[in-house]
Design a protein around this motif. Structure first.
Motif, PDB file in Angstrom:
ATOM      1  N   GLU A 192      -1.367   3.967  -4.347  1.00  0.00           N
ATOM      2  CA  GLU A 192      -2.491   4.370  -5.191  1.00  0.00           C
ATOM      3  C   GLU A 192      -2.389   5.822  -5.651  1.00  0.00           C
ATOM      4  O   GLU A 192      -3.097   6.242  -6.576  1.00  0.00           O
ATOM      5  CB  GLU A 192      -3.801   4.169  -4.440  1.00  0.00           C
ATOM      6  N   ASN A 193      -1.473   6.607  -5.043  1.00  0.00           N
ATOM      7  CA  ASN A 193      -1.317   8.020  -5.411  1.00  0.00           C
ATOM      8  C   ASN A 193      -0.244   8.261  -6.467  1.00  0.00           C
ATOM      9  O   ASN A 193      -0.031   9.407  -6.882  1.00  0.00           O
ATOM     10  CB  ASN A 193      -0.958   8.859  -4.174  1.00  0.00           C
ATOM     11  N   GLU A 243       0.805  -1.216   0.000  1.00  0.00           N
ATOM     12  CA  GLU A 243       0.000   0.000   0.000  1.00  0.00           C
ATOM     13  C   GLU A 243       0.844   1.274   0.000  1.00  0.00           C
ATOM     14  O   GLU A 243       0.343   2.352  -0.293  1.00  0.00           O
ATOM     15  CB  GLU A 243      -0.931   0.004   1.218  1.00  0.00           C
TER      16      GLU A 243
END
Length: 562
Positions: free
Chosen positions: A417-418, A375
């Motif tokens: 995710e960024n 993550e």
């Protein structure tokens, strides 16, 4: 690769080649006198001009008096480990109970972290002094207060946000500083702390003893690529002198494994031989191996640690080559981006900084390489030209968890995710602020030399200007010469060994990694070469060697050159 040559103005009134170079670079006669006579005793600024310094010295001396436990909290790069070794050495001389702590790059990341502070406190620490980190650790500083753990921060990175609430924060880049020079490395700031203690407590340590620490200061300063001007030039120059005396076992062992003559060690040896081996520890394993090498008390201890570094560096080189191949392929998919943001789960974030630097230089684009760790992703950024990578990253800070660094290099942590949004945002910034001048590979020619001026005397003049580094580059010359002979050399035959001729003189020359790029260079033809004036020694014989970096193919053959 497109290149541009810029010629510094010719200076007719110069009395020597060294003076000609410095005048051409814009120095006044007074500046030249200060530069050439740079003196340790008179050339360093008063360390007490740094805010927080007086308070820090008072607290450290209290720790000495009360026999408190002091921890040097370092960083895993060479600036951090040289600064850690320096304060450990000095505090040990003072009789202070001192230990070092360097976070693990992979499990803890850069800078101060709460878990480490809690562990240190539980193990009896009374005072923590950071080196090369901490200026942007406001949350961690507040946590130290809650633990009733005194914290002194010494750092040189750009402050971002509010100043940490520590007992003292020492950083020449803090707003409102009276200290005249802002470009010290982390080890330079740590050395300023040492000088301040001696200045205020000369009865404890005789003045001048601190000079034996300058080998560490020079190594960290040169390898952290801070501008080698002003104080940094003095520290590097005198530190190289100290290193050549061979007093430190760790330096002797590093010289041994890297094939370096320590009595002639130079800034180039520090940057390309000692530095990579010491940095390999933190990139592949743990930086304590590098620290142990620098702090070794015997040759046997130092040799053992240095051999470990040699193995780690070999492993690091293999890993770097794999990531470079993979990242180069990924870069093709983002060729339209002015700032490259590349990621992969198989890349080690301990090594991506080296690769980012390589790609940035090769593709002429600021580059950020990330390892995807589920993550979260972590990585390093490298810039080029005058473009500030830390300002670019800060412009897209909303997508990041953590970042820090300076104009040319930085580290980032962000949610995986960024990555796409971060790439888009930083490229929007790049399109507005990245100048074409930053992208072009520029060579600044200090002087055009006739073949008759390429002499041993000229080389000796050039060496007077050493040490070279960021902000004070090794002088670059150009000359029109005929290629007399040429052959590829090296394991992969990617380098060129040449003999060049002009005015009935023949010069030995080397061109690294140019075998493919210079296929048009032919024997018997005249070319204008850009080169560094070096010296090669083989079996006791010394000769001038030109290190060629670029070539302009010309068709005109002047009679004078023949």
């Amino acid at each position: 690769m497109k290149t541009r040559w810029e010629y510094l103005p010719e200076v007719e009134e110069a009395n020597s080649l060294a003076e000609r170079i410095l005048l051409g670079r814009g120095l006044s006669n007074k500046d030249i006198a200060d530069f050439t006579n740079a003196d340790y005793t008179t050339g360093l600024n008063d360390p007490l001009l740094l805010s927080g310094m007086q308070k820090a010295v008072t607290r450290i001396m209290l720790a000495k008096k009360n026999k408190e436990n002091v921890i040097i909290y370092g960083d895993y790069d060479i600036d951090g480990i040289t600064a850690s070794a320096l304060l450990y050495d000095f505090f040990s001389q003072l009789g202070i109970k001192v230990e070092t702590y360097i976070p693990d790059r992979f499990s803890e990341g850069y800078g101060i972290n709460k878990t480490a502070l809690k562990t240190l406190k539980d193990n009896g620490a009374d005072l923590v002094i950071t080196v090369d980190c901490g200026v942007n650790s406001s949350t961690e500083a507040e946590y130290a207060q809650k633990l009733t753990l005194d914290l002194i921060i010494t750092d040189h990175h750009e402050p971002i946000g509010k100043k940490p609430k520590a007992l003292a924060v020492i950083n020449p880049k803090l707003p409102g500083q009276k200290y005249p020079f802002t470009e010290l490395a982390g080890v330079g700031v740590a050395f300023a702390l040492v000088r301040a203690i001696i200045q205020l407590h000369s009865d404890i340590v005789p003045e001048g003893q601190e000079k034996w620490l300058l080998d560490l200061v020079a190594l960290g300063t040169i390898c952290d690529v801070v501008p080698l001007i002003n104080e940094n030039r003095i520290l590097a120059r005198y530190g190289i002198m100290v290193a050549r005396k061979g007093r430190r076992p760790g330096f002797r062992s590093l010289a041994k494994v890297s094939g370096t003559d320590l009595t002639k060690v130079s800034e180039t040896d520090f940057g390309f031989r000692f530095g990579p081996r010491l940095n390999a520890a933190g990139r592949v394993d743990h930086a304590r191996v590098g620290l142990q090498t620098l702090l070794a008390q015997t040759d046997a201890q130092a040799d053992e640690s240095a051999q470990k570094l040699q193995l780690l560096n070999t492993e690091r080189q293999a890993t770097t080559a794999e990531i470079l191949s993979s990242a180069t392929k990924k870069a093709r998919a983002h060729r339209q981006d002015c700032i490259l943001v590349l990621s992969d789960p198989d890349w080690s974030h301990g090594t991506v900084g080296i690769v980012a630097s390589n790609i940035s230089e090769k593709l002429r684009k600021p580059t950020i390489l990330l390892q995807e760790l589920g993550e979260v992703s972590k990585g390093s950024a490298r810039s080029l030209g005058s473009f500030s990578i830390i300002e670019a990253i800060e412009s897209a800070g909303e997508f990041l968890d953590k970042f820090g660094g300076h104009q040319f290099a930085a580290g980032v942590t962000l949610p995986t995710e960024n990555i796409s949004a971060f790439r888009h945002a930083i490229n929007q910034y790049g399109m507005k602020h990245l100048d074409v001048e930053d992208i072009l590979k520029k060579y600044i020619i200090d002087a055009v030399l006739l073949p008759g001026q390429i002499t041993q005397e000229s080389f000796e003049q050039v060496r007077l200007l050493a040490p070279y580094g960021n902000g004070h580059a090794q002088p670059l010359f150009s000359s029109k010469l005929e290629v007399f002979s040429l052959r590829p050399i090296g394991k992969d035959l990617n380098h060129l060994k040449l003999q060049l001729r002009g005015d009935n003189k023949v010069f030995s020359a080397i061109a690294f990694s140019k075998a493919t790029a210079w296929k048009e260079v032919m024997v018997g033809e005249w070319y204008e070469f850009a080169y560094y004036l070096n010296e090669n020694e083989w079996q006791g014989t010394r000769e001038i060697q030109l290190e060629l970096v670029d070539v302009i193919i010309t068709t005109e053959k002047s009679k004078e050159q023949k």
